[in-house]
Write a protein that holds these residues in place. Structure first.
Motif, mmCIF file in Angstrom:
data_model
loop_
_atom_site.group_PDB
_atom_site.id
_atom_site.type_symbol
_atom_site.label_atom_id
_atom_site.label_comp_id
_atom_site.label_asym_id
_atom_site.label_seq_id
_atom_site.Cartn_x
_atom_site.Cartn_y
_atom_site.Cartn_z
ATOM 1 N N ARG A 15 -0.724 -1.114 -13.926
ATOM 2 C CA ARG A 15 -0.006 0.097 -13.514
ATOM 3 C C ARG A 15 1.502 -0.022 -13.724
ATOM 4 O O ARG A 15 2.236 0.923 -13.440
ATOM 5 N N ASP A 33 0.003 -7.845 -8.499
ATOM 6 C CA ASP A 33 -1.257 -7.299 -7.996
ATOM 7 C C ASP A 33 -1.845 -6.245 -8.936
ATOM 8 O O ASP A 33 -3.067 -6.127 -9.056
ATOM 9 N N HIS A 34 -0.959 -5.468 -9.596
ATOM 10 C CA HIS A 34 -1.422 -4.322 -10.384
ATOM 11 C C HIS A 34 -0.711 -4.264 -11.731
ATOM 12 O O HIS A 34 -0.028 -3.276 -12.050
ATOM 13 N N ALA A 54 0.831 -1.203 0.000
ATOM 14 C CA ALA A 54 0.000 0.000 0.000
ATOM 15 C C ALA A 54 0.868 1.257 0.000
ATOM 16 O O ALA A 54 0.527 2.267 -0.638
ATOM 17 N N TYR A 67 4.020 -6.321 -6.292
ATOM 18 C CA TYR A 67 3.165 -5.220 -6.742
ATOM 19 C C TYR A 67 2.767 -5.426 -8.201
ATOM 20 O O TYR A 67 1.621 -5.192 -8.583
ATOM 21 N N GLU A 120 2.051 1.886 -3.478
ATOM 22 C CA GLU A 120 0.943 2.486 -4.222
ATOM 23 C C GLU A 120 0.815 3.973 -3.880
ATOM 24 O O GLU A 120 0.556 4.809 -4.767
ATOM 25 N N SER A 121 1.052 4.329 -2.617
ATOM 26 C CA SER A 121 0.996 5.744 -2.226
ATOM 27 C C SER A 121 2.082 6.556 -2.919
ATOM 28 O O SER A 121 1.853 7.714 -3.300
ATOM 29 N N ARG A 173 3.372 5.880 -5.889
ATOM 30 C CA ARG A 173 2.915 6.050 -7.270
ATOM 31 C C ARG A 173 1.908 7.189 -7.375
ATOM 32 O O ARG A 173 2.013 8.051 -8.264
ATOM 33 N N ARG A 174 0.953 7.209 -6.492
ATOM 34 C CA ARG A 174 -0.092 8.228 -6.536
ATOM 35 C C ARG A 174 0.462 9.608 -6.198
ATOM 36 O O ARG A 174 0.047 10.615 -6.790
#
Length: 272
Positions: A100, A96-97, A64, A93, A67-68, A70-71
């Motif tokens: 992205r 999972d994604h 997570a 990761y 992901e933060s 990346r965002r």
């Protein structure tokens, strides 16, 4: 919770995942190598280095946090470059994604089989390369240590990660020095032992269409055949083994490492 992160360079967006667990971003040399061809996004994982030391230290939370990152940088898609334990993080990761991740660079990882398959050869290689430094390492490892002794222990341990001139390279790794988060290391390694090397992981890798590059140093003390499990599972993968390089191949073979990664980034960019 605040994570340290920074960006340098221009070009293909690449997010770097450092090793450990419990260490910090040591990608200064690598970022300089690639800054002319990529936008490098560096970060310290939760509880490590310049990030605030606050758990929980779990795979779920670490993924997570990635992901933060990346965002935070506003990246729609990115190349992930992971080193050692960070290679596992980048792989997980990606699984999972995949939508992205435009490419995966897997540096000095240990594949997807259980760690028990390669641990004993690794320990033998560790002792052999440590040589005369083994007595001091064993003394420090087996007792409580001051902050200076903690750094000395890590420098001694890291010295075996190179094909040659190990102590000089290891001292470079320890500058700047932020201290190892052993609680993070213990928690994530324990979770690894429960979840890594499963049949499900292999199946997910075989179904992953994201282009991947595996980069190894031929003289890494972790047996390179451990990585065969991943190389055989991924459907779109190339592999580069750098002679006379150990666990941090960009430090010992910078030109060769740069060429391998840059060519992969060109390929990824062309496919987008």
């Amino acid at each position: 919770m605040r994570l340290w992160a920074t960006r340098i360079g221009a070009g293909v967006p690449v997010v770097l995942c450092h090793g450990g667990p419990g260490l910090w971003d040591m990608f200064g040399d690598l970022a300089e190598l690639l800054r002319d061809s990529a936008a490098l996004h560096r970060w310290d994982q939760r509880g490590c280095g310049r990030s605030v030391r606050e758990g929980p230290y779990t795979w779920e939370r670490t993924l997570a946090d990635l992901e933060s990152v990346r965002r935070h940088f506003g990246l729609e898609r990115m190349v992930l470059l992971g080193h050692s334990w960070g290679a596992q993080l980048a792989l997980r990761y990606t699984l999972d994604h995949p939508e992205r991740v435009s490419g995966l660079v897997y540096v000095s990882g240990t594949g997807i089989d259980p760690a028990a398959t390669w641990r004993e050869p690794y320990r033998r290689n560790f002792r052999a390369r440590m040589g005369g430094r083994m007595a001091r390492w064993s003394e420090l490892e087996g007792r409580a240590r001051s902050a200076a002794e903690e750094r000395e222990l890590c420098v001694l341990q890291w010295s075996v990660e190179f094909a040659g001139n190990g102590m000089a390279y290891a001292r470079r790794m320890a500058k700047p020095w932020f201290g190892v988060n052993f609680a993070c290391n213990s928690a994530l390694n324990a979770e690894d032992r429960r979840t890594w090397g499963t049949a499900e992981l292999g199946e997910r890798c075989r179904a992953c269409a994201v282009p991947a590059l595996i980069v190894d140093g031929a003289r890494d003390i972790r047996p390179r055949w451990a990585v065969d499990s991943l190389a055989e599972a991924l459907p779109d993968v190339s592999r580069v083994v750098l002679a006379d390089a150990g666990h941090l191949p960009w430090m010992e073979k910078p030109a060769e490492f740069r060429t391998a990664v840059t060519e992969f980034l060109i390929r990824v960019s062309a496919g987008q």
